[in-house]
Design a protein around this motif. Structure first.
Motif, short mmCIF file in Angstrom:
data_model
loop_
_atom_site.label_atom_id
_atom_site.label_comp_id
_atom_site.label_asym_id
_atom_site.label_seq_id
_atom_site.Cartn_x
_atom_site.Cartn_y
_atom_site.Cartn_z
N ARG A 86 -1.72 -6.42 1.54
CA ARG A 86 -3.07 -5.93 1.84
C ARG A 86 -3.17 -4.48 1.37
O ARG A 86 -2.19 -3.88 0.97
N ALA A 87 -4.36 -3.95 1.47
CA ALA A 87 -4.60 -2.53 1.20
C ALA A 87 -4.89 -1.86 2.53
O ALA A 87 -5.57 -2.42 3.39
N VAL A 88 -4.38 -0.65 2.69
CA VAL A 88 -4.60 0.13 3.91
C VAL A 88 -5.01 1.54 3.52
O VAL A 88 -4.90 1.93 2.36
N VAL A 89 -5.47 2.28 4.50
CA VAL A 89 -5.81 3.69 4.28
C VAL A 89 -4.81 4.53 5.05
O VAL A 89 -4.72 4.43 6.28
N ASP A 90 -4.03 5.31 4.33
CA ASP A 90 -3.09 6.25 4.94
C ASP A 90 -3.85 7.54 5.26
O ASP A 90 -4.59 8.04 4.42
N THR A 91 -3.64 8.06 6.46
CA THR A 91 -4.37 9.24 6.92
C THR A 91 -3.41 10.35 7.32
O THR A 91 -2.39 10.09 7.95
#
Length: 148
Positions: free
Chosen positions: A97-102
């Protein structure tokens, strides 16, 4: 170029380039005005304009292209920036999947970037962190495409 068998996402950061170009224009105008009036201080803004113009020149080609291709079975991340041209290729079947790293800072807003999850590793799609909704939209587009 987005099809059921291929997803291409490009990130071409132009806001920094436009800001540097505007600052170079202002510095050039101030330098020319000072030179017109015979001031030796004209060298300072003219030098600044030259340096900013060089930065615009080197920032212009910077971009990232991410290609997910079911026909080749590969996920390809291509970076072109001041560090040169580099590429990371991953097997598409391993992309979960794709995620958003913060990253959160004490002094400012959170900055983020999109990453592909392969096993326990996150493979960043951009070298720079961004603010705003772009990382979320990119992650959503990738996840929607992977779900097809």
């Amino acid at each position: 170029m987005n099809r059921p068998d291929r997803l291409v996402i490009e990130h071409r950061p132009r806001s920094l380039m436009l800001m540097l170009a505007a600052l170079a224009g202002v510095a050039l105008a101030v330098g020319v005005d000072l030179a017109w009036h015979g001031s030796l201080w004209a060298a300072v803004p003219l030098a600044l304009a030259f340096v900013l113009a060089l930065l615009v020149h080197y920032d212009f080609p910077a971009h990232t292209t991410v290609t997910l291709d079911r026909t080749t079975g590969m996920a390809d991340i291509l970076w072109c920036d001041d560090a040169g041209l580099s590429r990371r290729t991953l097997p598409l079947h391993g992309v979960e999947r794709a995620v958003v790293d913060t990253i959160r800072s004490h002094d400012g807003p959170a900055i983020r970037r999109t990453a592909l999850v392969v096993g326990d590793r996150h493979h960043q799609l951009t070298r720079a962190f961004l603010s705003g909704p772009t990382p979320d939209r990119v992650a959503q587009a990738i996840n929607d495409w992977l779900a097809r």
